[in-house]
Design an enzyme around this catalytic site. Sequence first.
Site, short mmCIF file in Angstrom:
data_model
loop_
_atom_site.label_atom_id
_atom_site.label_comp_id
_atom_site.label_asym_id
_atom_site.label_seq_id
_atom_site.Cartn_x
_atom_site.Cartn_y
_atom_site.Cartn_z
N VAL A 25 0.85 -1.18 0.00
CA VAL A 25 0.00 0.00 0.00
C VAL A 25 0.89 1.24 0.00
CG1 VAL A 25 -1.84 1.24 1.17
CG2 VAL A 25 -1.77 -1.26 1.27
N LYS A 40 -3.14 0.46 -3.65
CA LYS A 40 -2.83 -0.90 -3.21
C LYS A 40 -2.40 -1.72 -4.41
CE LYS A 40 -4.81 -4.64 -0.43
NZ LYS A 40 -6.01 -5.09 0.34
N ASP A 138 -13.99 -11.22 7.04
CA ASP A 138 -12.77 -11.02 7.84
C ASP A 138 -12.90 -9.77 8.71
OD1 ASP A 138 -10.29 -11.76 8.79
OD2 ASP A 138 -9.16 -10.76 7.20
#
Length: 596
Positions: A25, A40, A138
């Site tokens: 990043v 990214k 997640d």
Amino acid sequence: MSQSPPNTLGQYQIIREIARSNDIVYEAYDPLMNRRVAVKELAVPAGTTGQQREDRISRFKREAQAAGTLNHPNIMTVYSFAEDAGRIFMALEYLDGNTLRNELDTKGAMKLERAVEIVTQVLTGLGHAHTKGVIHRDIKPDNIQILSNGTVKITDFGIARLTFQPNLTMDGQVFGTPSYMSPEQVVGREIDARRDLFSVGVMFYEMLAGSKPFGGDSVVSITYAIMNNEPAPPQGVSGSIWEVIRKALDKTSQLRYGSAEEFIEAIKNATTQTALGLSGPPPSQQFSPSAQAFNPYAPGAGYNPQAGFGQAPPPPVYTFNPYQPGQQVPQGYPMNQPYAPPQHHVPTMQPPNGLPIYYPPPPRQPMMSPETAAFMKKFSMFFVLIGTFLAVIVFSMSAISKSITDAGARQQDAQIENKIISGDTRVPVEERINEAERNFGRLQTGDSRTRVGKNLAVLYEQLGKKNIDLNGGMESAESSFLKAISLDPKNPAFAADLGDLYARRARLTQDPTALAQIWQQSGTNWKLAAENTPDLKAAAPFREAGAYAFYYAANAIFSTGDRTSARRLLYDARSLAPAGSQIEQQILTGMTQLGN
């Protein structure tokens, strides 16, 4: 693929590297939009096989698509996805502040008000994602960013599941962070939105307790605790708050909250009860279900009719029935019979002397005998029951038939969706569009048409961007972007694409009248992109680009001597210009010159 920091990636000027894990990043600058962004870049380790590389690229694209379909103040915004000289990357909203993980590690357990504020914003963002068919998979403190202004953002959709697309995870594969995984995710079963709500429950517990609910020193011990252990209530947490957390952490997904909105409502109610002191004692002080109160009337409880006060009296005995023929009315109240009703003396009316005694006429005989009336009543009830039964059968058959038809339509639509959405990305985008268009008309349900329409809109956007720099390609790109807008009119990215296209065309136009018209088209589409972006911060670049476009249109039309049109365009520009910006000052100067 080289991992040295590049000077640029696409249109973005790289400033510095700010993070490196599975991907890299960078902090970067977007000169076209005049804003700071995060870029990214996909990192593929050396020695990766061809199939592994393709899988990594597919997941990276899936992350961009998952986050790119979402537009919400509590979700990090994805601006673009592209490839530059073999380097695949996406441009993201630049976020300041710290992660929730950093705050927990440095400050420990939070106060209830602070935890509720963060969890509510996370659930609000997840609720939006779930309605768009995106499951994050997640959710954990590391992927929750707390900005300096207090806004909470959900980040990293790297393993997100798009319910309207084929799953990249094979049966039995497990992805996620062990401490925050739900029981169904631990064993690799199919998951839905309630998996994310379980992870939020784990975070909520950790924020209040300062530790995770399912501990362990290895993945095996952590997953065993998730599957088998019940966490202890955090110290100092009220009974109603604990009940909210306990339900979110239920090992059976069907017993958890059905949606993020339901979870938020439960938190609000529990917080209100806690503030009013109505939430009951802390969980450690609550009544234990094993403590049974003594019931003297329960079998075997030792009821003794001689025990006196506190025992149930024997039932009352009624010996006199005034409606039974042949019984004499007793005089007075039968004191020797408990609970017997008192008897009343009825005086006899005597007629005056010499007048006959009046006897009322006998009652009219009923039209049918009691036996016949009873039979007719049963007969009527029988027909009512038969009619009701037949109506239920007809309704049930109709409902079953409709359900079968709908199920067949949904199954057929699902097959068509998979065929359209899971198209091979190596196939030219023109062929993928033609295939999607051929199958689009076969869809029967509105939900499927909406989902496929949005996916088809993205393909038209890709086609437009592919053709925009070709000779004569601007007309084709314009047609593609207009088609994308018609399929998904609320997506601000397509209007922004069209605004940028007209700005490019304006730079190639010399005629002032045509130039003013093209710049006005550009401004109109930038304005539409801003209106379709609820987050004011995210909409600000669109508004500023629109202000410049209307300003340039005013300049062009003013050069032809049309002061009225120029003044109107300056008003349009001023309505979009950020307060105190350079373009606002230029607009005000122009309005002054025009006498306003």
